[in-house]
Design a protein around this motif. Structure first.
Motif, short mmCIF file in Angstrom:
data_model
loop_
_atom_site.label_atom_id
_atom_site.label_comp_id
_atom_site.label_asym_id
_atom_site.label_seq_id
_atom_site.Cartn_x
_atom_site.Cartn_y
_atom_site.Cartn_z
N ARG A 148 24.28 54.82 51.60
CA ARG A 148 24.63 53.73 50.92
C ARG A 148 24.76 52.36 51.41
NH1 ARG A 148 27.71 57.34 48.42
NH2 ARG A 148 29.57 56.55 49.19
N ALA A 149 24.43 51.20 50.95
CA ALA A 149 24.69 50.05 51.52
C ALA A 149 24.83 48.99 50.54
CB ALA A 149 23.68 49.68 52.74
N ARG A 150 26.03 48.10 50.60
CA ARG A 150 25.84 47.00 49.58
C ARG A 150 26.49 45.77 50.27
NH1 ARG A 150 26.43 47.60 44.31
NH2 ARG A 150 26.33 49.69 43.44
N LEU A 151 26.03 44.69 49.53
CA LEU A 151 26.60 43.36 49.92
C LEU A 151 28.23 43.48 49.66
CD1 LEU A 151 23.96 40.86 48.64
CD2 LEU A 151 24.14 41.74 50.97
N GLU A 152 28.69 42.59 50.50
CA GLU A 152 30.33 42.41 50.22
C GLU A 152 30.39 41.13 49.22
OE1 GLU A 152 33.10 43.79 50.90
OE2 GLU A 152 32.77 45.03 52.59
N ILE A 153 31.32 41.01 48.24
CA ILE A 153 31.30 39.96 47.65
C ILE A 153 32.01 38.86 48.39
CG2 ILE A 153 32.38 38.74 45.60
CD1 ILE A 153 32.26 41.61 44.32
N GLU A 154 31.26 37.64 48.31
CA GLU A 154 32.00 36.49 49.44
C GLU A 154 32.19 35.28 48.52
OE1 GLU A 154 29.18 35.53 52.66
OE2 GLU A 154 28.95 37.67 52.97
N LEU A 155 33.41 35.22 48.36
CA LEU A 155 33.96 33.98 47.53
C LEU A 155 34.15 32.58 48.37
CD1 LEU A 155 35.85 36.35 45.11
CD2 LEU A 155 33.56 35.30 44.79
N GLU A 156 33.59 32.52 49.55
CA GLU A 156 34.00 31.15 49.97
C GLU A 156 33.84 30.01 48.98
OE1 GLU A 156 31.95 30.43 53.73
OE2 GLU A 156 32.04 32.44 54.15
N GLY A 157 34.89 29.17 49.06
CA GLY A 157 35.00 27.88 48.28
C GLY A 157 35.71 28.31 47.04
N PHE A 158 36.03 29.50 46.74
CA PHE A 158 36.42 29.76 45.28
C PHE A 158 37.87 29.71 45.41
CE2 PHE A 158 38.72 32.91 42.71
CZ PHE A 158 38.23 32.44 41.64
N ARG A 159 38.43 28.83 44.58
CA ARG A 159 39.95 28.40 44.46
C ARG A 159 40.27 28.91 42.97
NH1 ARG A 159 40.66 26.64 49.21
NH2 ARG A 159 39.72 24.96 49.94
N PRO A 160 40.86 29.71 42.98
CA PRO A 160 41.70 30.17 41.65
C PRO A 160 42.28 29.04 41.00
CG PRO A 160 42.75 31.57 43.22
CD PRO A 160 41.69 30.38 43.98
N ARG A 161 42.31 29.10 39.55
CA ARG A 161 43.04 27.69 38.96
C ARG A 161 44.36 28.11 39.11
NH1 ARG A 161 40.98 27.90 33.03
NH2 ARG A 161 40.28 29.70 33.55
N ALA A 162 45.26 27.26 39.16
CA ALA A 162 46.76 27.34 39.07
C ALA A 162 47.23 27.82 37.85
CB ALA A 162 47.44 25.78 39.66
N ALA A 163 48.17 28.61 38.07
CA ALA A 163 48.84 29.20 36.72
C ALA A 163 49.46 27.89 36.20
CB ALA A 163 49.47 30.44 37.10
N THR A 164 49.47 27.78 34.92
CA THR A 164 50.49 27.12 34.05
C THR A 164 51.42 27.40 33.19
OG1 THR A 164 48.91 26.95 32.19
CG2 THR A 164 48.21 25.34 34.05
N ARG A 165 52.45 26.96 33.46
CA ARG A 165 53.72 27.62 32.76
C ARG A 165 54.24 26.38 31.83
NH1 ARG A 165 57.52 31.13 36.07
NH2 ARG A 165 55.77 32.62 36.81
N GLY A 166 54.82 26.76 30.97
CA GLY A 166 55.10 25.83 29.60
C GLY A 166 55.20 26.34 28.48
N ARG A 167 55.45 25.56 27.38
CA ARG A 167 55.30 25.84 25.97
C ARG A 167 53.77 25.53 25.65
NH1 ARG A 167 59.89 22.81 23.51
NH2 ARG A 167 59.79 21.70 25.21
N ARG A 168 53.48 26.33 24.76
CA ARG A 168 51.95 26.38 24.10
C ARG A 168 52.18 25.39 22.79
NH1 ARG A 168 48.51 31.52 24.90
NH2 ARG A 168 49.26 32.12 26.87
#
Length: 169
Positions: A148-168
């Motif tokens: 088996r051979a598979r590409l690795e997932i490359e997430l260069e430049g990916f920035r997760p959104r910052a978690a927000t806290r507070g009231r809805r």
């Protein structure tokens, strides 16, 4: 009841004609027995990826053609999808096309005590898949020993959104 090789080859030829006519690439076709029954799974791709509409269109066309030609003598479910970000590499052309990308390779039997390799795909040369390893070394895995051979997932430049806290509101 397993599908015979001749029937699967006929299905593969039908699928390839449809997929190529639509300007897409047929990555892989397989028939598997799963808990819910048999599944005929077709993976398609193109530069830039495929859409849900591409998969639906190919599924409708292939289903209609298989209903007419009827090469599969038993019930099955047809699935058409993208190979995903961790696309499997099946053909020699895949190993050439994706040179420079990170891959995971598993061999049928150990080579130098290992069956699993990760590294940058250098390419295919002299019948061997060549990988540049993180430690600076390089390995040549005979093509016929690749399970088996598979590409690795490359997430260069990916920035997760910052978690927000507070009231809805």
């Amino acid at each position: 009841m397993a599908i015979d090789r001749e029937a699967l080859d006929r299905v593969r030829a039908i699928a390839r004609d449809i997929v190529e006519f639509e300007g897409l690439e047929m990555v892989h076709l397989e028939m598997k027995s799963e808990a819910g029954g048999r599944v005929l799974r077709l993976y398609i791709d193109r530069e830039g990826g495929v859409t849900l509409d591409d998969c639906s269109r190919i599924s409708r066309q292939l289903s209609a053609r298989l209903d007419v030609d009827d090469p599969i003598p038993h019930r099955y479910t047809l699935e058409v999808s993208s190979p995903g970000l961790d696309r499997p590499l099946h053909s020699d052309d895949d190993f050439r096309r994706f040179a420079g990308r990170n891959v995971r390779v598993t061999t049928h039997e150990p080579i130098d005590g290992r069956r699993n390799y990760s590294g940058r795909l250098v390419g295919l040369a002299e019948g061997a898949v060549r990988l540049a390893l993180e430690n600076g070394g390089e390995v040549a895995i005979p093509r016929d020993r690749v399970a088996r051979a598979r590409l690795e997932i490359e997430l260069e430049g990916f920035r997760p959104r910052a978690a927000t806290r507070g009231r809805r509101a």
